[in-house]
Design a protein around this motif. Structure first.
Motif, PDB file in Angstrom:
ATOM      1  N   GLY A 368     -10.057   6.021  -4.132  1.00 47.46           N
ATOM      2  CA  GLY A 368      -8.940   5.337  -3.459  1.00 47.46           C
ATOM      3  C   GLY A 368      -7.852   5.137  -4.126  1.00 47.46           C
ATOM      4  N   CYS A 369      -7.582   6.119  -5.379  1.00 48.56           N
ATOM      5  CA  CYS A 369      -6.327   6.090  -6.223  1.00 48.56           C
ATOM      6  C   CYS A 369      -5.021   6.571  -5.535  1.00 48.56           C
ATOM      7  CB  CYS A 369      -6.612   6.646  -7.155  1.00 48.56           C
ATOM      8  SG  CYS A 369      -7.686   5.895  -8.531  1.00 48.56           S
ATOM      9  N   LYS A 370      -3.845   6.367  -5.732  1.00 49.79           N
ATOM     10  CA  LYS A 370      -2.638   7.068  -5.361  1.00 49.79           C
ATOM     11  C   LYS A 370      -2.309   8.447  -5.971  1.00 49.79           C
ATOM     12  CE  LYS A 370      -0.471   2.528  -4.855  1.00 49.79           C
ATOM     13  NZ  LYS A 370       0.542   1.604  -5.020  1.00 49.79           N
ATOM     14  N   PRO A 371      -2.108   9.193  -5.172  1.00 48.58           N
ATOM     15  CA  PRO A 371      -1.839  10.767  -5.618  1.00 48.58           C
ATOM     16  C   PRO A 371      -0.732  10.989  -6.501  1.00 48.58           C
ATOM     17  CG  PRO A 371      -1.285  10.729  -3.314  1.00 48.58           C
ATOM     18  CD  PRO A 371      -1.783   9.288  -3.701  1.00 48.58           C
ATOM     19  N   LYS A 373       0.939  11.012 -10.472  1.00 50.58           N
ATOM     20  CA  LYS A 373       0.515  11.529 -11.983  1.00 50.58           C
ATOM     21  C   LYS A 373       0.344  10.225 -12.833  1.00 50.58           C
ATOM     22  CE  LYS A 373       3.040  15.946 -12.312  1.00 50.58           C
ATOM     23  NZ  LYS A 373       4.431  16.732 -13.060  1.00 50.58           N
ATOM     24  N   GLU A 374       0.875   9.272 -12.521  1.00 51.18           N
ATOM     25  CA  GLU A 374       0.507   7.951 -13.444  1.00 51.18           C
ATOM     26  C   GLU A 374      -0.646   7.306 -12.716  1.00 51.18           C
ATOM     27  OE1 GLU A 374       1.887   6.820 -16.113  1.00 51.18           O
ATOM     28  OE2 GLU A 374       3.249   8.702 -15.969  1.00 51.18           O
ATOM     29  N   ASP A 375      -1.076   7.345 -11.403  1.00 52.59           N
ATOM     30  CA  ASP A 375      -2.136   6.570 -10.865  1.00 52.59           C
ATOM     31  C   ASP A 375      -3.435   7.373 -11.250  1.00 52.59           C
ATOM     32  OD1 ASP A 375      -2.840   3.992  -9.777  1.00 52.59           O
ATOM     33  OD2 ASP A 375      -3.435   5.295  -8.187  1.00 52.59           O
ATOM     34  N   VAL A 376      -3.318   8.760 -11.326  1.00 46.06           N
ATOM     35  CA  VAL A 376      -4.400   9.610 -11.227  1.00 46.06           C
ATOM     36  C   VAL A 376      -5.220   9.382 -12.884  1.00 46.06           C
ATOM     37  CG1 VAL A 376      -4.119  11.132  -9.612  1.00 46.06           C
ATOM     38  CG2 VAL A 376      -3.270  11.575 -11.892  1.00 46.06           C
ATOM     39  N   LYS A 377      -4.133   8.612 -13.791  1.00 46.46           N
ATOM     40  CA  LYS A 377      -4.627   8.848 -15.024  1.00 46.46           C
ATOM     41  C   LYS A 377      -5.712   7.580 -15.268  1.00 46.46           C
ATOM     42  CE  LYS A 377      -0.475  10.599 -17.352  1.00 46.46           C
ATOM     43  NZ  LYS A 377       0.557  10.480 -18.330  1.00 46.46           N
ATOM     44  N   ARG A 378      -5.622   6.739 -14.601  1.00 43.89           N
ATOM     45  CA  ARG A 378      -6.466   5.822 -14.491  1.00 43.89           C
ATOM     46  C   ARG A 378      -7.795   5.842 -13.613  1.00 43.89           C
ATOM     47  NH1 ARG A 378      -6.787   1.659 -10.339  1.00 43.89           N
ATOM     48  NH2 ARG A 378      -5.408   2.232  -8.805  1.00 43.89           N
ATOM     49  N   CYS A 379      -7.637   6.938 -12.800  1.00 44.42           N
ATOM     50  CA  CYS A 379      -9.092   7.229 -12.092  1.00 44.42           C
ATOM     51  C   CYS A 379      -9.759   8.488 -12.723  1.00 44.42           C
ATOM     52  CB  CYS A 379      -8.548   7.776 -10.654  1.00 44.42           C
ATOM     53  SG  CYS A 379      -7.468   6.426  -9.788  1.00 44.42           S
ATOM     54  N   PHE A 380      -9.126   9.363 -13.329  1.00 43.53           N
ATOM     55  CA  PHE A 380      -9.905  10.779 -13.772  1.00 43.53           C
ATOM     56  C   PHE A 380      -9.531  10.761 -15.355  1.00 43.53           C
ATOM     57  CE2 PHE A 380      -8.753  11.307  -9.360  1.00 43.53           C
ATOM     58  CZ  PHE A 380     -10.115  11.551  -8.665  1.00 43.53           C
ATOM     59  N   MET A 381     -10.709  11.132 -15.870  1.00 44.53           N
ATOM     60  CA  MET A 381     -10.644  11.407 -17.531  1.00 44.53           C
ATOM     61  C   MET A 381     -10.202  12.756 -17.744  1.00 44.53           C
ATOM     62  SD  MET A 381     -14.550   9.874 -18.463  1.00 44.53           S
ATOM     63  CE  MET A 381     -15.119   8.406 -17.497  1.00 44.53           C
TER      64      MET A 381
END
Length: 524
Positions: A368-371, A373-381
């Protein structure tokens, strides 16, 4: 002289006549004997008295490791199957009959006893080939922590009917039990707590692995391996293509063995069944000369963030022993000692990552993360997962297809041939042969047909609760609620960092392969 000439013209004597007659009989006997033997053999074979050499390689004589010794029986395949099982049951033919109706029971003295644990939401068409492939190479027991599709009744009904398979549902009772795990009061996994998507999955996998260790000890397992359902063990280096044989050769003082991972290199964008259709893989850094790896790095990367699309640090298998614990989804550790760990020089884990175009959207739908560049860093390694999530969340179908062809599909045949010659890429056909053979033999058909048509009340209710509580939106909401509830405990747990950090090695996350700027790797 006249007398000698006269004597040579005399009529033959009676002894000479008898000699000629004997010779004639011998020649006649030698002429008739082969015809007589051939006719005799034909009659015997026609009546079943002679074994046809072509039948000597049969299911009775050629058993893969751990297979049932009972004779195969014939089953009917005339029943109508559910639509979601169609790919599993297609292409049936008697051309590879060696697995037909084998139940893959295991002998009590089969050594070593190997168990695989996984956390999965995959469909039956992915789980069955994955599971039975590993049964063929010698795995005895499977612990399936299921949710999503994998937890629906029509899937679990089949899974629970398979010998050696234990299905664990993500129920409230399971979550409550895992909430009391000692892992929450330690620091080795703390950096992954209270984060969404891949981080949450990583913690969940570790908690499931902790429970699987207890189950493995109760079942008398000797080795335990955590593997995703898009990964297959490739036991190269053994004559029998056997994981059991591979582990029998491991010295007794070794606690864990690492399988370097190879990554699938798909050559088309319409792959439907990766295990049966993909044969080309990119080799791991650990299995390549450094000059070759770094010399071909740019061409092998093809503009992507890293040499591999996803992780490059392999998976490990651990000897079941006292104080064993998970160390993240890729490694194991021990509370009381530093484990003795080695790597296989030929064997690998084959990772079928992004092997289907639909893998782009499936990852998007689970998070459910926002697409951004900043938000995906907290979702994907990993970088590629981040880029793929953004594309899948923002692009049209046509744009996604183009991106997939440019970044995932290996469509340049000239480049493929060059990297195959250099050893960066390799062809591996054994999994294709085994999985296709299983499918053609009717094993999947037999398992699905023989599964009970009814579930026990407890299993039915738990699977319904699981499937209803593990939808993507619910998972995100649930994660947020848990995060808020545990924030009050976070301060207390941080105090433990000072005492535990020195004794407990941090969990190993999915790591990228070495890059061209990793000087420490190139100099080592």
């Amino acid at each position: 002289m006249a007398g000698g000439l006269h004597s040579s013209l005399r009529p033959p004597s009676s002894s000479s006549s008898s000699n000629n007659s004997f010779t004639y009989r011998i020649l006649l006997l030698l002429t008739l004997l082969p015809f007589t033997l051939a006719a005799f053999a034909f009659v015997l074979q026609w009546r079943g008295g002679v074994t046809d050499p072509s039948t000597r390689y049969s299911a009775e004589e050629h058993r893969f490791p751990g297979m049932d010794s009972s004779p195969p029986t014939t089953t009917t395949t005339s029943k109508v199957m559910r639509s979601d099982c169609g790919p599993l049951l297609s292409h049936l033919s008697p051309s590879f009959p060696y697995y037909r109706d084998w139940k893959f029971h295991y002998q009590t003295d089969l050594k070593p006893k190997i168990t695989i644990t996984t956390s999965t939401s995959a469909s039956l068409e992915q789980i069955l080939p994955w599971m039975f492939y590993h049964k063929v190479i010698g795995v005895t027991t499977f612990y399936l922590f299921v949710e999503g599709k994998a937890a629906t009744p029509k899937v679990t009904r089949v899974l629970e009917s398979i010998p050696g398979v234990k299905v664990i549902y993500r129920t409230k009772e399971l979550e409550d039990q895992q909430a009391r795990s000692r892992i929450w009061n330690e620091t080795w996994l703390a950096s992954f707590f209270y984060k969404p998507c891949n981080y949450e999955l990583f913690v969940k996998q570790s908690l499931n692995m902790e429970m699987a260790i207890v189950m493995a000890r109760d079942d008398g397992a000797e080795w335990i391996l955590h593997l995703d359902t898009d990964e297959l063990i490739h036991p190269a280096g053994t004559r029998e293509y056997s994981l059991r044989q591979l582990l029998l050769d491991v010295p007794v003082n070794v606690d864990m063995v690492v399988f370097p991972n190879y990554e699938s290199s798909v050559e088309r964008d319409d792959i439907q069944d990766p295990f049966s259709e993909v044969s080309m893989f990119k080799k791991n850094y650990d299995h390549l000369p450094k000059d070759t790896y770094f010399g071909m790095y740019k061409e092998a990367t093809r503009g992507n963030p890293n040499y591999f699309l996803t992780y490059g640090n392999g998976k490990s298998i651990a000897r079941v022993q006292d104080h064993l614990r998970p160390n993240g989804a890729h490694r194991w550790h021990n509370y009381m000692k530093t484990p003795n760990e080695i790597k296989f020089e030929e064997a690998a884990v084959l990772h079928y990552t992004y092997s289907k175009f639909s893998d782009l959207t499936s990852r998007r739908d689970r998070c459910g993360c926002k697409p951004t560049k900043e938000d995906v860093k907290r979702c994907f390694m990993l970088e590629f997962d981040r880029a793929a999530f953004i594309i899948a969340s923002t692009a049209t179908e046509e744009e996604m297809r183009k991106w997939y062809q440019e970044h995932v599909v290996w469509g340049d045949k000239a480049l493929n041939l060059k990297l195959l010659r250099k050893g960066i890429l390799t062809r591996i056909y054994a999994p294709m042969v085994i999985v296709q053979g299983l499918r053609e033999s009717g094993v999947f058909t037999s398992i699905i047909e023989s599964a009970s048509t009814s579930l026990s009340k407890d299993n039915f209710l738990s699977s319904i609760v699981s499937s209803n509580s593990t939808r993507p939106n619910d998972l995100v909401a649930s994660s947020r609620k848990k995060n808020k509830a545990r924030e009050s405990q976070a301060t207390v747990r941080k105090v433990l960092q000072f005492t535990d950090a020195a004794t407990h090695e941090a969990a190993v996350p999915p790591l990228p392969s070495p890059g061209v700027n990793d000087d420490d790797v190139q100099e080592s």
